[in-house]
Design an enzyme around this catalytic site. Structure first.
Site, mmCIF file in Angstrom:
data_model
loop_
_atom_site.group_PDB
_atom_site.id
_atom_site.type_symbol
_atom_site.label_atom_id
_atom_site.label_comp_id
_atom_site.label_asym_id
_atom_site.label_seq_id
_atom_site.Cartn_x
_atom_site.Cartn_y
_atom_site.Cartn_z
ATOM 1 N N ASN A 7 27.460 13.269 -13.979
ATOM 2 C CA ASN A 7 28.618 12.539 -13.464
ATOM 3 C C ASN A 7 28.769 12.836 -11.974
ATOM 4 O O ASN A 7 28.871 14.000 -11.575
ATOM 5 C CB ASN A 7 29.872 12.963 -14.237
ATOM 6 C CG ASN A 7 31.093 12.156 -13.855
ATOM 7 O OD1 ASN A 7 31.383 11.970 -12.677
ATOM 8 N ND2 ASN A 7 31.835 11.691 -14.841
ATOM 9 N N HIS A 43 33.151 7.315 -13.194
ATOM 10 C CA HIS A 43 34.424 6.839 -13.737
ATOM 11 C C HIS A 43 35.116 5.992 -12.679
ATOM 12 O O HIS A 43 35.536 6.510 -11.645
ATOM 13 C CB HIS A 43 35.292 8.043 -14.124
ATOM 14 C CG HIS A 43 36.578 7.682 -14.795
ATOM 15 N ND1 HIS A 43 37.445 8.640 -15.291
ATOM 16 C CD2 HIS A 43 37.179 6.484 -15.052
ATOM 17 C CE1 HIS A 43 38.494 8.047 -15.820
ATOM 18 N NE2 HIS A 43 38.360 6.731 -15.677
ATOM 19 N N GLU A 70 32.419 5.033 -17.075
ATOM 20 C CA GLU A 70 33.652 5.417 -17.755
ATOM 21 C C GLU A 70 34.779 4.547 -17.227
ATOM 22 O O GLU A 70 34.879 4.318 -16.018
ATOM 23 C CB GLU A 70 33.960 6.891 -17.514
ATOM 24 C CG GLU A 70 32.918 7.829 -18.099
ATOM 25 C CD GLU A 70 33.216 9.288 -17.835
ATOM 26 O OE1 GLU A 70 32.668 10.127 -18.569
ATOM 27 O OE2 GLU A 70 33.986 9.599 -16.894
ATOM 28 N N HIS A 191 32.970 17.133 -21.183
ATOM 29 C CA HIS A 191 34.219 17.512 -20.518
ATOM 30 C C HIS A 191 34.352 19.034 -20.469
ATOM 31 O O HIS A 191 34.410 19.697 -21.490
ATOM 32 C CB HIS A 191 35.465 16.922 -21.180
ATOM 33 C CG HIS A 191 36.627 16.846 -20.213
ATOM 34 N ND1 HIS A 191 36.695 15.911 -19.197
ATOM 35 C CD2 HIS A 191 37.729 17.613 -20.066
ATOM 36 C CE1 HIS A 191 37.806 16.091 -18.496
ATOM 37 N NE2 HIS A 191 38.442 17.128 -19.005
ATOM 38 N N GLY A 192 34.338 19.541 -19.251
ATOM 39 C CA GLY A 192 34.522 20.970 -19.034
ATOM 40 C C GLY A 192 33.299 21.819 -19.319
ATOM 41 O O GLY A 192 33.395 23.053 -19.353
ATOM 42 N N GLY A 213 29.734 16.744 -15.046
ATOM 43 C CA GLY A 213 29.894 16.409 -13.640
ATOM 44 C C GLY A 213 30.413 17.529 -12.777
ATOM 45 O O GLY A 213 29.688 18.096 -11.963
#
Length: 240
Positions: A7, A43, A70, A191-192, A213
């Site tokens: 990302n 995103h 996204e 995520h994370g 990302g």
């Protein structure tokens, strides 16, 4: 082999902080691909706080790997996706005041809307995924909405403060992934995720792709973007 989607949002965050034309997300994407990225994720937020429309257009022209866009279900962004036709779109919840995406979509609560969006995007050849928390009811709803792919939100796992909580969240993700796979869904996650916590997720047998990302871009500031991508690829491969 679990795929790595890099990302590049926070390359654009750095650019937008000064309102200049550098660093270029397209250049960063090319570097990430050269270093082994299997896909590029970005995103396009409604508030355009980092990635801009032209970033998406320029990337689509130049990418040699799949693009994963996204996006929220705002009509103007749906129309933009229909125009650009990325290989993949991941539908995510969005709040203007949030620093980053805080949780998964409530697919069960907006199934009719999401079913229509999935159908529209699929009609132009886009594979749709839904970003959801690791819950069976959301997985069932994603299946019913016609999404062939889910992306499991790993944020609660990443933010776990104790070993017990960490193990509990990891089990939730593993169980959800297995359940989704049993329904015929492709399972991604993200995520994370960082170099410190990625391997337990990458080791889940049915995981297809991890989208990462912030931690890669952050490591890139210290060791170089290419090295940060290679480092993450090595860790993912080592977990198989």
């Amino acid at each position: 082999m679990v795929r790595l989607g890099v990302n590049i949002d926070h390359i654009a965050t750095l650019r937008q902080a000064r309102g200049v034309d550098y660093p270029d997300p397209v250049e960063a994407a090319m570097m990430a691909i050269e270093a082994g990225a299997d896909g590029i994720t970005l995103h396009l937020r409604e508030d355009r706080r980092h990635i801009q429309d032209d970033d998406v257009r320029n990337l689509k022209r130049k990418l040699t790997v799949p693009m994963n866009l996204e996006m929220a279900t705002a009509e103007d962004i749906i129309q933009f996706a229909e125009e650009i036709k990325p290989e993949h779109c991941c539908l995510v919840p969005e709040k203007r005041e949030e620093l980053t995406t805080e949780g998964g979509l409530d697919v069960a609560g907006q199934q009719n809307t999401l079913k229509k969006v999935c159908a529209r995007l699929a009609k132009v050849g886009i594979e749709v995924s839904l970003f959801i928390d690791p819950e069976e009811k959301q997985i069932d709803a994603a299946k019913a909405a016609g999404a062939p792919v889910i992306e499991i939100h790993t944020g609660h796992y990443a933010n776990a403060k104790t070993d017990h909580e960490h193990n509990q969240q990891l089990k939730r993700i593993a169980d959800a992934a297995a359940y989704a796979d049993s329904l015929g869904l492709t399972v991604n996650a993200g995520h994370g995720l960082t170099i410190h916590n990625v391997q337990s997720i990458a080791a889940i047998p049915v995981i297809n792709e991890l989208n990462i990302g912030h931690s890669i871009i952050s490591r890139g500031v210290l060791i170089g973007l290419a090295e940060a991508v290679k480092e993450m690829k090595t860790l993912i491969a080592g977990a198989q």
